[in-house]
Each structure stands twice: as C-alpha cells, then as structure tokens.
Design an enzyme around this catalytic site. Sequence first.
Site, PDB file in Angstrom:
ATOM      1  N   PHE A 201       0.819  -1.207   0.000  1.00 33.76           N
ATOM      2  CA  PHE A 201       0.000   0.000   0.000  1.00 33.76           C
ATOM      3  C   PHE A 201       0.851   1.253   0.000  1.00 33.76           C
ATOM      4  O   PHE A 201       2.062   1.208   0.221  1.00 33.76           O
ATOM      5  CB  PHE A 201      -0.929   0.010   1.222  1.00 33.76           C
ATOM      6  CG  PHE A 201      -0.186   0.078   2.540  1.00 33.76           C
ATOM      7  CD1 PHE A 201       0.314   1.285   3.019  1.00 33.76           C
ATOM      8  CD2 PHE A 201       0.010  -1.068   3.308  1.00 33.76           C
ATOM      9  CE1 PHE A 201       1.005   1.347   4.226  1.00 33.76           C
ATOM     10  CE2 PHE A 201       0.702  -1.013   4.509  1.00 33.76           C
ATOM     11  CZ  PHE A 201       1.203   0.197   4.970  1.00 33.76           C
ATOM     12  N   PRO A 369       4.805  -0.891   9.854  1.00 41.02           N
ATOM     13  CA  PRO A 369       3.491  -0.520   9.319  1.00 41.02           C
ATOM     14  C   PRO A 369       2.378  -1.277  10.009  1.00 41.02           C
ATOM     15  O   PRO A 369       2.531  -2.465  10.318  1.00 41.02           O
ATOM     16  CB  PRO A 369       3.593  -0.936   7.842  1.00 41.02           C
ATOM     17  CG  PRO A 369       4.585  -2.053   7.824  1.00 41.02           C
ATOM     18  CD  PRO A 369       5.541  -1.781   8.950  1.00 41.02           C
ATOM     19  N   HIS A 395       7.863  -6.658  12.414  1.00 39.41           N
ATOM     20  CA  HIS A 395       7.770  -5.973  11.121  1.00 39.41           C
ATOM     21  C   HIS A 395       6.380  -5.441  10.812  1.00 39.41           C
ATOM     22  O   HIS A 395       6.173  -4.798   9.799  1.00 39.41           O
ATOM     23  CB  HIS A 395       8.227  -6.891   9.995  1.00 39.41           C
ATOM     24  CG  HIS A 395       7.165  -7.828   9.491  1.00 39.41           C
ATOM     25  ND1 HIS A 395       6.481  -8.687  10.307  1.00 39.41           N
ATOM     26  CD2 HIS A 395       6.673  -8.039   8.244  1.00 39.41           C
ATOM     27  CE1 HIS A 395       5.618  -9.383   9.580  1.00 39.41           C
ATOM     28  NE2 HIS A 395       5.707  -9.011   8.332  1.00 39.41           N
TER      29      HIS A 395
END
Lengths: 472, 156
Positions: A201, A369, A395
């Site tokens: 994204f 993220p 992560h």
Amino acid sequence: MVEFNKISGNVWNIPKSGKMLVPATIYASERLMDTIKQDKTLEQARNVACLKGIQKSAYVMPDAHQGYGFPIGGVAAFDPDEGIISPGGVGYDINCSVRLLKTNLSVEEFMKKRHDLIEALFVNVPSGVGRGGKTRVDRNVIMEVLSKGAQWAVEEGFGRKDDYLRTEENGKMSADPHAVSDRAISRGLPQLGSLGAGNHFLEIQKIDQIYDEKIAKAFGLQDKDNVTVMIHCGSRGLGHQVASDYIKEMEDKYGFKDLPDRELINAPINSDLGQRYYRAMGAGANFAFANKQMITHWVREVFEKIYGSVEIDVVYDVCHNIAKMEKHKIDGKLKQVCVHRKGATRSFGPGREEIPDVYRSVGQPVIIPGSMGTASFVLVGTKTAEEITFGSTAHGAGRVSSRSAALQNISGEHVKNELAKKGIEIKATSWKSIAEEAPEVYKDIDEVVRVSHEVGIGNLVVRVVPLSVMKG
Amino acid sequence: MFCYAPINYINLMPQTENMAEKYKFLQHTADAKFQAFGKTLGEAFANAALAMFAVMFDPADVKPKIEREIKTEGKDEKALLYNWLEELLYLLDTEGFLLSRVKKITIKGKVLEAVVAGDLVANGYKTHGDVKAVTYNEMDIKKEKDKVIAQVVVDI
C-alpha cells in the site's frame, strides 16, 4: 504440540530437544502468545533451530505467525563456514520493505485537496495484479537495476542521493544480476516501478503521538502538523521467481527427504549454490529498492502537482525479508554471521556503521506498518536488540485470520465506511481488496510494539495514523 | 500414468454431489490454502489453477479470448503441480494473462501439457489480493478411488 516455557513477562522459550541444535526464543505478551501457539509458528521455530550452523537461538518476534518453512516474524543467524542459507528463510517477496517519507505539508492543507491527491496517486503510481509499471525498460536496463538498486533510479533522475543514503544498505546490496534467471527477469521487466497488490500500500499519514521527543527530532518527525507518506512494496514477480528458482535448484542438489518441511530447503552458505542464491537475492532486493525509489519520485511529482512546492524527504527505508552478513557478538566475541530476517526488521542501536551518519548517534529508525487503516509506528533500534535478537524486532501487525475468512465475514463497503467514520479515505482496485486487508484480520499492532518496547528490542518513538490509503 | 481430462468434458459433467465442488478454501493464518478435486490428476490440477486465480478474481468472469500453451516438467507430482501453477503466474506477471478455463490438460509421466484460455487484465478486469508464489508448504496430493485431491498453500 510443542513444549514451551515462560521465562518472564514477554519472553518464552522452547528448550533444546531432539534434533534442535539451539533453543528457540519467543518475544510475546501472554495475549500474543495465545494466538501464536494456535497455528504452526512454534513448530516452525523448532524446525529452524535444527538447521545446520544456527547460532544462539531461533528467534520469534511478537508479530509472528505461521509461514512456510520459517515462521513469519522469524530471525535466525548462521555460521558463515558451517551454516546454511535458505530462500524460505528470506521469503518469496525478497526485500518486501517499507519506506517512510516526511513532508512540510500541513495536515490542514493536505485535507483541503486530499481526494484529488489520492486520485492522482492512483493514476501515477501503477498498482494491482498483473499490472506493470509505466516505465518500459529492456533487459540491459534491468541488469543495471539489479546491480545498483535505488542508486540506479537516482542516476536516472528518480529522486536524489539523500534518498538512498537513508535506505538500508544505501539502497544497493551486493548482487550478481547474472545469478538471476531469464524467467525472473521476464517477470520483473513489466513490473519495475509498480506497487503491486495484496498487503502492499501507499498511505498518507499524520503523526499523532510522540513517545520520545529527542529521537523523534533526530528522525525529523517532531512536527505533528505535517503529513508523512509510507510506501510498502517489494520485488514483485522477479523476487518471487528468484526464490522459486533457487528452491528448485537446492532441492535438485541436496534433496529434501530429511526436511520436516520442503520449504526449509537450503544450501551451505559457502557453497557455490549458496553464494549464487545470496547474490541473486541481493539482485532481487535491489529491484525492490529501485521500485520504491521510483514510487518516491512519482509521489513527489503528484504532491507538487496538487499542492505546489512541497518538500519531501526520506526518513528511512527498512527491509522485512532479507538475509545479510553482519557482525554480532557471540560468546563475547564479534563474529560474522548470516542473519535471516523473514518478516522481521533490523533494529540496530547507536554506533553501528551500517546506520546512516545522521542517525548513528541515536540508533536506526525502525518502521513498523500497521494494517490498513490502523496506526503505524516508528521505533528506534537498540543495543539490547543486538544482544538478544541479532539486532531485530517485529515488522508489522501480523495476521490472525485468513483472507478467505475475511472475505466471508467482512465486506469491502463495510470496511470503507468504518474507515470513513475515523476520517480515513481509501482507494483500492476493488472492494474485495479492501475486505481482505481489513484491520480485523491482523493482530493488535499496539500490543506488538508495546512488547518490542518492553523487551527493549525496538523502542517507541512516534505513532502515525492514516489519513488516506491507496491499495493495489 | 496417463491422465487426460479435457475441461469441456469436466464442464459437461452433471453437477452431482461428488462433482459439484471443484475446489474449496481451508483456514490458514496468513496465506491462501485450498484443496482442488478431480477424477484424475489432470482434472485436479486444472481445478487447482482455477482455485489459485480465484484468490485474485473469478475465472468465470474472464472471457476465454486468447489461448496459451503450457508445457512443464517436474521431478515428482508435487513439483509438477508447483511448476504448472508457477507457469500460470508467469503468464500473469509477464502478459497480464487472467485464466478463464483450462481447455486441455495432459499429464504423462513427468510432463504436463495444457492449453489454457483467458484474457488480458488490461481489458478492464477488476482484481484483488495477490498471489506472490506457489509454495510446497502443506502441499499434498491424495489419490482415492475415483478421486484426486490436490492441496496447495499459495503465498499472498
């Protein structure tokens, strides 16, 4: 059933047994462990602990879930002479990675034209399944890309030197493009400079919480008024094909009869095949670095077109799926090892020479993220991580349920409406691509980073929340 | 072993309770896991291809405008299944080829030959998600009387 013990609040251990050469260590809260133990994560960690030349322990990060071969959120380091290298320990999406950009555009200004921006990004940053980049390149160019990574892109006018200087490995891993098959190159050719689809994204965010002002300032993330941009993508079909090619070649050479999982196939690091895979993986990583560098350039162009002059700088760019030769302290001595991080982020503390000059005194930025529509975090790497996880932390959020379950239970329209209530705009290629990345299918990212912070393998610096999301 | 299952034959099969299901998806934390069914290995492999693409779009919505021939080999049946599915991902990545149907599939020893029909994504199709790669993780090919079950986990 895998036997495990609780060592302390957030630390668990699978003691050495059977063919295990080292124990396995899991960093998770009670709550995260409840989900981790339900799938095959622990079994996979135990399998990794059996691989030749593994050092100290197999490590499992707080966001871990079942993968193939190695668990996702798995970290393992191998002796360079006795040890192995495994494509399954890196993953199919070689250098699936995240880059964070900071801007001097205020949230207020951004909101005035945010719809125009997301529409323009959707047009200018190629995304989606089977859809390639807008830049057509030939094989000779791809060879350059595979050798030079983000540095190739900057030489070609996509961005500036500062961008790759603030990228892991300076955006260029040591690589041999000739170790990459024609087939992999054919898959990469039409995809250079594209976001891809699935969990990848592009997101416009704002900083909503600062945990450590001094370090936030060192990262240039002290200003809550300005928007940030996050790019999450990888090496596309080229990287996937490199992984497949070497899995096949290693199977042919070494066989897989003794392996509990065919995806654990590996080669000695110091063998010709092991070295060729390492250099092909480097080439795949470089494709991903170039990809994000090109996307960064288009993001700058689009912001400029919509808002006029906007300064956009790279904060940092971190790899999630990679194997690297690094020096770590083992039994009191510095030793070079091959660290596999599969769904894990490097988290080096202050002083490491691998960190860009500007961050060396504080530690590297670690970008975590969240899932679509949830917060993301910037942490800072630590000395503790270097001591207890070969300099690694989580992560991302890590999935808790499958995409098929998501599609059965959640509609894209519902997710879009829920996000809209929170002030988040989303644009995707289809409703289904929204549904299958719904926040509900991921672990609680706040819990993941809290554990990282408490264990000390990556400390909280800032939290960013999404304003607009573009998905492939 | 020689297996031959032209897909038009499959399509013409009465949708009895045994034949109604071409494939089904199973629970998996991160990736997409499915079982594909067929009377023969070829039919199960053809249905595995439909299942894999169903992760990204509905093959039934794709017009069978263009055809491609696939020939691949594998050292064992699992490798053959892996390579067959990977060939289709290769067509997707290099041309944007979306599978509509497997027109013909022949498995003879270590060699698979097939003719597939579909269309290009550029012709206005909506897709979602992404299949990054085929994996050997939990791959299984089970042969029962009159039934082959091919289980695959794809990396998404």
